[in-house]
Design a protein around this motif. Structure first.
Motif, PDB file in Angstrom:
ATOM      1  N   ALA A   1       0.809  -1.320   0.225  1.00 11.40           N
ATOM      2  CA  ALA A   1       0.130  -0.117   0.034  1.00 11.40           C
ATOM      3  C   ALA A   1       0.756   1.310  -0.039  1.00 11.40           C
ATOM      4  N   MET A   2       2.151   1.177   0.551  1.00  2.00           N
ATOM      5  CA  MET A   2       2.869   2.533   0.554  1.00  2.00           C
ATOM      6  C   MET A   2       3.840   2.233  -0.485  1.00  2.00           C
ATOM      7  N   GLY A   3       3.790   1.406  -1.463  1.00  2.86           N
ATOM      8  CA  GLY A   3       4.275   1.588  -2.832  1.00  2.86           C
ATOM      9  C   GLY A   3       5.704   0.963  -2.694  1.00  2.86           C
ATOM     10  N   GLN A   4       6.035   0.331  -1.654  1.00  4.19           N
ATOM     11  CA  GLN A   4       7.298  -0.204  -1.319  1.00  4.19           C
ATOM     12  C   GLN A   4       7.533  -1.541  -1.819  1.00  4.19           C
ATOM     13  N   GLU A   5       8.912  -1.985  -2.412  1.00  5.18           N
ATOM     14  CA  GLU A   5       8.976  -3.314  -2.976  1.00  5.18           C
ATOM     15  C   GLU A   5       8.701  -4.217  -1.658  1.00  5.18           C
ATOM     16  N   VAL A   6       8.109  -5.403  -1.914  1.00  4.03           N
ATOM     17  CA  VAL A   6       7.556  -6.408  -1.038  1.00  4.03           C
ATOM     18  C   VAL A   6       8.477  -7.757  -1.294  1.00  4.03           C
ATOM     19  N   PRO A   7       9.082  -7.988  -0.442  1.00  4.14           N
ATOM     20  CA  PRO A   7       9.993  -9.328  -0.504  1.00  4.14           C
ATOM     21  C   PRO A   7       9.123 -10.517  -0.914  1.00  4.14           C
ATOM     22  N   GLU A   8       9.619 -11.383  -1.817  1.00  6.83           N
ATOM     23  CA  GLU A   8       9.037 -12.743  -2.238  1.00  6.83           C
ATOM     24  C   GLU A   8       8.814 -13.617  -1.076  1.00  6.83           C
ATOM     25  N   SER A   9       7.515 -14.153  -0.949  1.00  7.03           N
ATOM     26  CA  SER A   9       6.979 -15.155  -0.137  1.00  7.03           C
ATOM     27  C   SER A   9       7.272 -16.353  -0.387  1.00  7.03           C
ATOM     28  N   HIS A  10       7.645 -17.187   0.458  1.00  7.50           N
ATOM     29  CA  HIS A  10       7.820 -18.784   0.212  1.00  7.50           C
ATOM     30  C   HIS A  10       6.882 -19.397   1.054  1.00  7.50           C
ATOM     31  N   PRO A  11       5.480 -19.626   0.738  1.00 13.68           N
ATOM     32  CA  PRO A  11       4.391 -20.169   1.762  1.00 13.68           C
ATOM     33  C   PRO A  11       4.872 -21.703   1.567  1.00 13.68           C
ATOM     34  N   GLN A  12       4.054 -22.487   2.530  1.00 11.60           N
ATOM     35  CA  GLN A  12       4.354 -24.012   2.529  1.00 11.60           C
ATOM     36  C   GLN A  12       2.782 -24.169   2.568  1.00 11.60           C
ATOM     37  N   LEU A  13       2.261 -25.286   1.935  1.00  3.21           N
ATOM     38  CA  LEU A  13       1.123 -25.809   1.976  1.00  3.21           C
ATOM     39  C   LEU A  13       1.033 -27.124   2.402  1.00  3.21           C
ATOM     40  N   GLU A  14       0.185 -27.185   3.320  1.00  2.00           N
ATOM     41  CA  GLU A  14      -0.025 -28.593   4.244  1.00  2.00           C
ATOM     42  C   GLU A  14      -1.647 -29.124   4.121  1.00  2.00           C
ATOM     43  N   LEU A  15      -1.476 -30.375   3.573  1.00  2.00           N
ATOM     44  CA  LEU A  15      -3.003 -30.896   3.209  1.00  2.00           C
ATOM     45  C   LEU A  15      -3.195 -31.827   4.522  1.00  2.00           C
ATOM     46  N   ASN A  16      -4.711 -32.082   4.504  1.00  2.00           N
ATOM     47  CA  ASN A  16      -5.201 -32.854   5.564  1.00  2.00           C
ATOM     48  C   ASN A  16      -5.477 -34.323   4.802  1.00  2.00           C
ATOM     49  N   PRO A  17      -4.663 -35.412   5.083  1.00  2.00           N
ATOM     50  CA  PRO A  17      -4.878 -36.723   4.602  1.00  2.00           C
ATOM     51  C   PRO A  17      -5.966 -37.429   5.013  1.00  2.00           C
TER      52      PRO A  17
END
Length: 171
Positions: free
Chosen positions: A98-114
């Protein structure tokens, strides 16, 4: 136990390490070790099938998620998106954007419920109808990202939802 659900809470929690001698932990972090459930997940995918689904999902999302796992964190939901390591939280990312700053890349993890019925059906669907399976996987993944505040473009979820409904209803 306290729940922080207001805007700005993330800023406070990032600056706290403990309160009254008790550690403060953000539960949406992938590296948080949760205590074992009292009973094992019922009706979970067999180990071999779970491993095959996990590998298939890793192949689908090599750049979207740093890690895809089938875990024991969830009881009822299909999937959860978790912040990796020291990734910036979604609220801070939104403020920077929102402030127009560069946002660092995110590295989310996905966990599924078996044990989740959607995940179990997805496992079967990936060999029966790979095109539909990918659409379902996209919907599950994007919904998890949305719930975690990590979906950069909510229109993606709307588009995948519409495509999935068309596939299912207009056949």
């Amino acid at each position: 136990m306290a729940f922080f659900t207001d805007h700005g809470d993330e800023f406070v929690l990032d600056s706290l390490s403990s309160v009254d001698g008790k550690p403060v932990t953000m539960i949406d972090r992938a590296d948080v070790e949760l205590p074992a459930l009292e009973e094992e997940q019922k009706d979970a995918l067999p180990q071999e099938e779970a491993a095959a689904l996990e590998e298939w999902l890793k192949g689908l999302y090599p750049d979207k998620f740093s890690k895809v796992t089938l875990g024991k964190r969830l009881v009822s939901g299909a999937a959860v998106a978790l912040q990796s390591g020291n990734d910036m939280g979604p609220e801070m990312r939104a403020y920077m954007k929102a402030m127009g700053q560069e946002v660092p890349e995110s590295h989310p993890q996905l966990e599924l419920n078996p044990s989740n019925p959607l995940v179990k059906k997805l496992s079967a669907l990936r060999t029966e109808n790979p095109e539909l399976a990918q659409m379902v996987a996209d919907q599950i993944a994007n919904t998890a990202l949305l719930r975690a505040g990590m979906l950069d473009d909510p229109a993606v979820l709307a588009q995948s939802s519409q495509a999935l409904m068309e596939q299912l209803l207009l056949k």
